[in-house]
Design a protein around this motif. Structure first.
Motif, PDB file in Angstrom:
ATOM      1  N   ILE A  36     -11.596 -30.160 -62.691  1.00  0.00           N
ATOM      2  CA  ILE A  36     -12.443 -29.013 -62.368  1.00  0.00           C
ATOM      3  C   ILE A  36     -11.721 -28.083 -61.395  1.00  0.00           C
ATOM      4  O   ILE A  36     -11.743 -26.848 -61.551  1.00  0.00           O
ATOM      5  CB  ILE A  36     -13.788 -29.478 -61.757  1.00  0.00           C
ATOM      6  CG1 ILE A  36     -14.745 -29.891 -62.861  1.00  0.00           C
ATOM      7  CG2 ILE A  36     -14.431 -28.377 -60.915  1.00  0.00           C
ATOM      8  CD1 ILE A  36     -15.222 -28.750 -63.730  1.00  0.00           C
ATOM      9  N   LEU A  37     -11.072 -28.660 -60.384  1.00  0.00           N
ATOM     10  CA  LEU A  37     -10.316 -27.834 -59.446  1.00  0.00           C
ATOM     11  C   LEU A  37      -9.141 -27.150 -60.151  1.00  0.00           C
ATOM     12  O   LEU A  37      -8.820 -25.989 -59.854  1.00  0.00           O
ATOM     13  CB  LEU A  37      -9.813 -28.684 -58.278  1.00  0.00           C
ATOM     14  CG  LEU A  37     -10.870 -29.165 -57.286  1.00  0.00           C
ATOM     15  CD1 LEU A  37     -10.233 -30.014 -56.182  1.00  0.00           C
ATOM     16  CD2 LEU A  37     -11.624 -27.986 -56.667  1.00  0.00           C
ATOM     17  N   GLY A  38      -8.501 -27.872 -61.068  1.00  0.00           N
ATOM     18  CA  GLY A  38      -7.415 -27.255 -61.818  1.00  0.00           C
ATOM     19  C   GLY A  38      -7.899 -26.090 -62.651  1.00  0.00           C
ATOM     20  O   GLY A  38      -7.271 -25.024 -62.695  1.00  0.00           O
ATOM     21  N   LEU A  39      -9.039 -26.278 -63.319  1.00  0.00           N
ATOM     22  CA  LEU A  39      -9.602 -25.207 -64.140  1.00  0.00           C
ATOM     23  C   LEU A  39     -10.002 -23.993 -63.315  1.00  0.00           C
ATOM     24  O   LEU A  39      -9.744 -22.847 -63.694  1.00  0.00           O
ATOM     25  CB  LEU A  39     -10.839 -25.722 -64.886  1.00  0.00           C
ATOM     26  CG  LEU A  39     -10.636 -26.396 -66.237  1.00  0.00           C
ATOM     27  CD1 LEU A  39     -11.967 -26.900 -66.768  1.00  0.00           C
ATOM     28  CD2 LEU A  39     -10.003 -25.440 -67.240  1.00  0.00           C
ATOM     29  N   SER A  40     -10.643 -24.234 -62.167  1.00  0.00           N
ATOM     30  CA  SER A  40     -11.200 -23.126 -61.384  1.00  0.00           C
ATOM     31  C   SER A  40     -10.164 -22.428 -60.513  1.00  0.00           C
ATOM     32  O   SER A  40     -10.170 -21.197 -60.404  1.00  0.00           O
ATOM     33  CB  SER A  40     -12.359 -23.628 -60.514  1.00  0.00           C
ATOM     34  OG  SER A  40     -11.937 -24.686 -59.676  1.00  0.00           O
ATOM     35  N   LEU A  41      -9.257 -23.197 -59.897  1.00  0.00           N
ATOM     36  CA  LEU A  41      -8.288 -22.595 -58.976  1.00  0.00           C
ATOM     37  C   LEU A  41      -7.042 -22.076 -59.691  1.00  0.00           C
ATOM     38  O   LEU A  41      -6.586 -20.960 -59.425  1.00  0.00           O
ATOM     39  CB  LEU A  41      -7.883 -23.611 -57.904  1.00  0.00           C
ATOM     40  CG  LEU A  41      -9.008 -24.150 -57.017  1.00  0.00           C
ATOM     41  CD1 LEU A  41      -8.448 -25.096 -55.974  1.00  0.00           C
ATOM     42  CD2 LEU A  41      -9.769 -23.016 -56.353  1.00  0.00           C
ATOM     43  N   ILE A  42      -6.492 -22.903 -60.605  1.00  0.00           N
ATOM     44  CA  ILE A  42      -5.241 -22.535 -61.268  1.00  0.00           C
ATOM     45  C   ILE A  42      -5.509 -21.692 -62.514  1.00  0.00           C
ATOM     46  O   ILE A  42      -4.974 -20.589 -62.668  1.00  0.00           O
ATOM     47  CB  ILE A  42      -4.437 -23.790 -61.639  1.00  0.00           C
ATOM     48  CG1 ILE A  42      -4.065 -24.575 -60.382  1.00  0.00           C
ATOM     49  CG2 ILE A  42      -3.177 -23.413 -62.430  1.00  0.00           C
ATOM     50  CD1 ILE A  42      -3.391 -25.911 -60.658  1.00  0.00           C
ATOM     51  N   ALA A  43      -6.346 -22.217 -63.414  1.00  0.00           N
ATOM     52  CA  ALA A  43      -6.551 -21.568 -64.706  1.00  0.00           C
ATOM     53  C   ALA A  43      -7.564 -20.435 -64.666  1.00  0.00           C
ATOM     54  O   ALA A  43      -7.781 -19.773 -65.688  1.00  0.00           O
ATOM     55  CB  ALA A  43      -6.995 -22.607 -65.736  1.00  0.00           C
TER      56      ALA A  43
END
Length: 328
Positions: free
Chosen positions: A228-235
């Motif tokens: 979820i953090l990868g999706l929201s912060l990076i992607a």
């Protein structure tokens, strides 16, 4: 100066494409754990909007009038470029294969060229047309599409709706008020986009369900918070801000074609993280995409600089030809 600006713009565009390309890898672990795709998207853009809220407030300090006069642009960006594009794409994949839906969505790049021609008199050069054909041909090869029987007309229409959303993303990013920072446009658009998804989910148009246990990511068992953090912060947060910044420097057409490299990055990340090796055909497609982007760039350098916008009202974001953003 123009050379530095173009180099910076291309760098931002590639960073945006690379970070957008991680979304599938992050999302797969959530969807396999029981998340609906729509729930993952809503969480992705909603959290990203919250993360960008503080820098947005700083960027808009003392500029409330800038926000007010751009409410319409932010609204269109959130509804068309964020919420609309995601809703149409995920509805399309209910009727057609994901590869077909993605190809239909990327027809939005052709819509950008058509829009700039019809609305601003930017007749595409032969090199631009050649680049468009090469890039789309490369996209077909990278997606490794196989001929399917009985493609749903409804699915095609949803896919074309996603194409309109993608075109809106590039056009609106390039033409928004230069006083409205990229982070403010991204945060406002994603906030509104997540609200649209939640409303549609609340009334039963879209399925919104999630699980909150461990998931399998990159071959390891991790908390659901990691993807979820990868999706929201990076992607999302980083990808949207850099993408909007790139579109402002390069213009809608060129930034949209560089955005095609997102597919290449998605294949690369799937290879590195999920051990999904690209085929020879996909690698050939990547070469065609890069060649297409190069042809478009050369085509924009040779395009005549015609500007129908009155000089007294024109701003850098309104310039309808990309020559001013490219080295002479």
């Amino acid at each position: 100066m123009a050379q530095r600006a173009t180099t910076a713009g291309l760098g931002l565009a590639l960073l945006s494409a690379a970070t957008f390309g991680t979304s599938g890898t992050f999302a797969r672990s959530l969807i396999e754990a029981g998340w609906s795709a729509e729930a993952a998207v809503a969480a992705r853009v909603g959290i990203a909007a919250l993360v960008l809220a503080i820098p947005t407030a700083v960027a808009l300090r003392g500029k409330g009038h800038v926000l007010l006069r751009n409410l319409r642009a932010i609204g269109l960006f959130g509804i068309l470029a964020v919420g609309g594009a995601q809703v149409c794409f995920f509805n399309a994949v209910q009727y057609v294969p994901i590869g077909v839906a993605l190809l239909l969505e990327y027809l939005g790049i052709i819509l950008v060229v058509f829009w700039m021609w019809v609305a601003h008199g930017q007749r595409p050069t032969r090199l631009t047309v050649g680049g468009a054909v090469a890039a789309l041909a490369g996209l077909v090869l990278v997606l490794n599409l196989t001929s399917g029987d009985g493609i749903s007309g409804v699915g095609v229409l949803w896919g074309l709706g996603a194409a309109v959303g993608l075109a809106a993303y590039f056009v609106l990013s390039a033409r928004v008020d230069e006083e409205l920072s990229s982070v403010a446009l991204a945060a406002g658009g994603m906030g509104l986009g997540s609200a649209v998804l939640l409303v549609l989910g609340g009334v039963g148009v879209l399925p919104l369900h999630a699980t909150f246990g461990d998931v399998t990511f990159a071959g390891r068992v991790v908390s659901w918070v990691v993807p979820i953090l990868g999706l929201s912060l990076i992607a999302a947060a980083f990808a949207y801000v850099t993408g909007i910044g790139a579109a402002r420097v390069l213009g809608a057409r060129l930034s949209s074609f560089v955005g095609l490299t997102e597919v290449l990055f998605a294949v690369l990340f799937a290879w590195l993280i999920l051990d999904e090796l690209p085929t020879v055909v996909q690698l050939l497609g990547g070469v065609l995409i890069v060649a297409g982007v190069a042809l478009v760039r050369l085509g924009e350098r040779t395009a005549p600089a015609t500007d129908p916008t009155p000089a007294s009202t024109a701003s850098p974001a309104d310039t309808p030809d990309l020559v001013d953003a490219l080295p002479r």
